[in-house]
Design a protein around this motif. Structure first.
Motif: not given
Length: 279
Positions: A90, A94-95, A121-122, A124-125, A127, A129, A166-167
Motif C-alpha cells: 500500500d 487504489s484511487n 491490496n491497494h 492490486h486494486r 490501475t 500497478h 491479492v487478499s
C-alpha cells in the motif's frame, strides 16, 4: 427554568460538545503528522554466523503521505542508519492519486541503502500497478512478487521472501518457496502485507515476518487496543508491534502504517515505523 432558557442551555451544551470533538479531531490530525519510531531487538538464534547487528527500517501503508521532497522525514529515517528498508504494501491508494509521491520517496531512500518492496491490496486494486513496479525497479528498488531476494549485509547472509497476495483470504505464496526460505542458512525474513496471514506462515521455520495493512485498528481504544481492521474485523489480534509465541519459530512485527485512505482519522494511533535490530 422556562422552556426558552432550557433551549438556550441545551444549545450551549451541544455547541461546547461539538467544539470539544472538533478540537480533539484536529489535534489527532496534527499529531498524525509526527510518526512514532519504535525500536525492537531480535536475536536470531538459528543463525550462528557473524555476530554483528543488522538494522532494518520497516515502512508500510504509505498511502502517499510523504514524497521524496520530504527531506525531514527522509533524514529522520536515515538517522537510524538502516542497512535495509522494507515497504510492506500500500505504497499508493487504489484511487491512484499521488502515485509519484510514493515512488519518489522509495527512490530517494534507495540512494542510501537497499530498499525492498511488495504489493498490498491497494496496488492490486489500482490501475497503475505495473507502472508503479516498473518505475520503482528503474530507480533501484527491489520489488518482490513471490520471489526470494538474496543479499549479504555486514557479512551476514540475508534472504527475503516477498509474498504477493491479492487478499488475506487467498495466500498464493508457493509452499516450495517458503521451504526454500526455511533451508537458507542466514537471516530469513518474510514480507506479507497481511498480518493475519501469520496464522498460516507461523507453521514454517524462518525468523521474522513483517506486515502492515491493519493501520493499528484505525481507532485505538486505550487499555483495549485497535477497533477494526479489514481482514480481521473488530478488535483485531494483530495490529501493532511485536508478536512472539512459544510454539512458533518466526516473530511477527506489525507496523501501524504511515498514511490513511479513509475519511475516519487515526485516533490515538500515530503513524508507526518500526526500527529493528537483528543480531
Amino acid at each position: 427554568m422556562n422552556n426558552k432558557h432550557r433551549r438556550k442551555a441545551f444549545k450551549r451544551i451541544i455547541f461546547a460538545f461539538t467544539a470539544v470533538i472538533l478540537l480533539f479531531l484536529c489535534s489527532q490530525i496534527i499529531v498524525n503528522r509526527f510518526p512514532e519510531f519504535t525500536q525492537y531487538s531480535i536475536d536470531v538464534k538459528s543463525y550462528g554466523g557473524n555476530s554483528g547487528n543488522l538494522t532494518v527500517c520497516h515502512l508500510s501503508d504509505l498511502h502517499q503521505a510523504y514524497s521524496g521532497n520530504d527531506r525531514e522525514f527522509i533524514d529522520k529515517i536515515l538517522s537510524f542508519s538502516p542497512d535495509i528498508i522494507f515497504h510492506t504494501g500500500d505504497l499508493v491508494s487504489s484511487n491512484d492519486k499521488g502515485i509519484s509521491d510514493g515512488i519518489s520517496l522509495l527512490s530517494a531512500l534507495a540512494e542510501h541503502c537497499t530498499v525492498v518492496a511488495i504489493s498490498g491490496n491497494h496496488e492490486h486494486r489500482g490501475t497503475h500497478h505495473e507502472a508503479v513496479k516498473t518505475a520503482l525497479k528503474e530507480k533501484g528498488v527491489v520489488y518482490l512478487e513471490n520471489e526470494i531476494f538474496y543479499t549479504e549485509i555486514k557479512g551476514m547472509p540475508v534472504a527475503v521472501l516477498g509474498a504477493d497476495e491479492v487478499s488475506s483470504q487467498y495466500i498464493s505464496t508457493p509452499k516450495s518457496l517458503i521451504e526454500e526460505l526455511e533451508e537458507f542458512r542466514g537471516i530469513r525474513i518474510l514480507l506479507s502485507h497481511y498480518p493475519e496471514n501469520f496464522n498460516y506462515y507461523r507453521q514454517f521455520d524462518f525468523d521474522i515476518q513483517l506486515s502492515g495493512h491493519a493501520h493499528g485498528g484505525q481507532i485505538i481504544i486505550p487499555l483495549v487496543g485497535g477497533l477494526f481492521s479489514p481482514g480481521q474485523g473488530f478488535f483485531p489480534e494483530y495490529t501493532s508491534g511485536i508478536y512472539t509465541y512459544e510454539d512458533s519459530a518466526p516473530t511477527l512485527i506489525v507496523s501501524r502504517g504511515i498514511g490513511n485512505h479513509v475519511p475516519i482519522p487515526r485516533i490515538f494511533n500515530r503513524p508507526h515505523i518500526p526500527i529493528i535490530s537483528i543480531s
